[in-house]
Design a protein around this motif. Sequence first.
Motif, short mmCIF file in Angstrom:
data_model
loop_
_atom_site.label_atom_id
_atom_site.label_comp_id
_atom_site.label_asym_id
_atom_site.label_seq_id
_atom_site.Cartn_x
_atom_site.Cartn_y
_atom_site.Cartn_z
N LEU A 51 -4.38 1.66 4.61
CA LEU A 51 -3.65 0.49 5.10
C LEU A 51 -4.61 -0.44 5.86
O LEU A 51 -4.59 -1.66 5.67
CB LEU A 51 -2.51 0.97 6.01
N VAL A 99 0.82 -1.22 0.00
CA VAL A 99 0.00 0.00 0.00
C VAL A 99 0.86 1.27 0.00
O VAL A 99 0.60 2.21 -0.77
CB VAL A 99 -0.93 0.01 1.24
N CYS A 100 1.89 1.30 0.82
CA CYS A 100 2.63 2.56 1.01
C CYS A 100 3.41 2.96 -0.25
O CYS A 100 3.60 4.14 -0.51
CB CYS A 100 3.55 2.46 2.22
N CYS A 104 -3.10 4.13 8.61
CA CYS A 104 -4.04 5.03 7.93
C CYS A 104 -5.22 4.20 7.40
O CYS A 104 -5.18 2.97 7.39
CB CYS A 104 -3.34 5.78 6.79
N ARG A 141 4.82 14.05 6.21
CA ARG A 141 3.96 15.04 6.86
C ARG A 141 4.25 15.16 8.36
O ARG A 141 3.49 15.76 9.10
CB ARG A 141 2.48 14.67 6.65
N ALA A 147 0.38 10.66 -0.64
CA ALA A 147 0.76 11.63 0.40
C ALA A 147 1.29 10.88 1.62
O ALA A 147 0.62 10.80 2.64
CB ALA A 147 -0.44 12.49 0.77
N PRO A 148 2.49 10.29 1.49
CA PRO A 148 2.99 9.44 2.59
C PRO A 148 3.05 10.18 3.93
O PRO A 148 3.45 11.35 3.98
CB PRO A 148 4.40 9.06 2.12
N CYS A 149 2.62 9.47 4.97
CA CYS A 149 2.59 10.09 6.31
C CYS A 149 4.00 10.55 6.73
O CYS A 149 4.12 11.57 7.42
CB CYS A 149 2.01 9.11 7.34
N TYR A 199 0.61 3.71 13.95
CA TYR A 199 -0.21 4.48 13.02
C TYR A 199 -0.60 3.63 11.81
O TYR A 199 0.24 3.14 11.06
CB TYR A 199 0.54 5.74 12.54
N CYS A 211 1.31 5.19 -2.24
CA CYS A 211 0.69 6.31 -1.53
C CYS A 211 1.06 7.66 -2.16
O CYS A 211 2.23 7.91 -2.46
CB CYS A 211 1.13 6.29 -0.07
S1 SF4 Z 1 0.66 4.41 6.16
FE1 SF4 Z 1 -0.90 5.27 4.84
S2 SF4 Z 1 -0.40 7.47 4.73
FE2 SF4 Z 1 1.42 6.39 5.46
S3 SF4 Z 1 2.61 5.96 3.62
FE3 SF4 Z 1 1.35 4.17 4.04
S4 SF4 Z 1 -0.46 4.46 2.82
FE4 SF4 Z 1 0.53 6.43 2.97
#
Ligand code: SF4
Length: 145
Positions: free
Chosen positions: A105, A35-36, A102, A46, A41-43, A100, A39
């Motif tokens: 995920l 998944v990541c 998201c 941020r 807008a990776p967390c 965490y 992505c």
């Molecule tokens: S945990 Fe979620 S927000 Fe963070 S990189 Fe993976 S998919 Fe993106």
Amino acid sequence: MCVVMGTVMVSETVSKIEDFLSEAVDLQKDHVERVCVECEAPCCTRVHYLFNEKDVLFLKLSERKRRWRREIVTRKGCWFLSEQGCTLDPKSRPFICHTYLCDDLKMEMKRCDPGLIALLEKKLKVIGEMRSQLWAEYLDEKLQP
Ligand code: SF4
Ligand code: SF4
């Protein structure tokens, strides 16, 4: 005698936390990799400094590299993030990086294994409790007369 016992307790707790962290990382690994990587807008882009006192204590007591030190970094996002992803080994990351999840995920994990999130959350809860225990044992050891 008490100090030695305290040291043994602390090191046992450190090693239990390490084992549970490995299990938590393994449970997430395949899903994070799938998944990541997609992505938008990776967390990690941020956030900034995420280590708290319990992270630092665990890292010190497990004799990991001193990479948790605050530095003046002006670039956006976590400064452990490289183009290849996180540069810290999984067990050296702030605990919040393990907890965490998201929504994307979570959805992927649910899709692959409906019981996985509950299992992971149970494990993370135990790790959280052991981190508090480590803190208490460490203070007990330090405050021994
Ligand atoms: S945990 Fe979620 S927000 Fe963070 S990189 Fe993976 S998919 Fe993106
Ligand atoms: S420490 Fe690693 S996993 Fe955690 S936010 Fe930074 S780059 Fe992401």
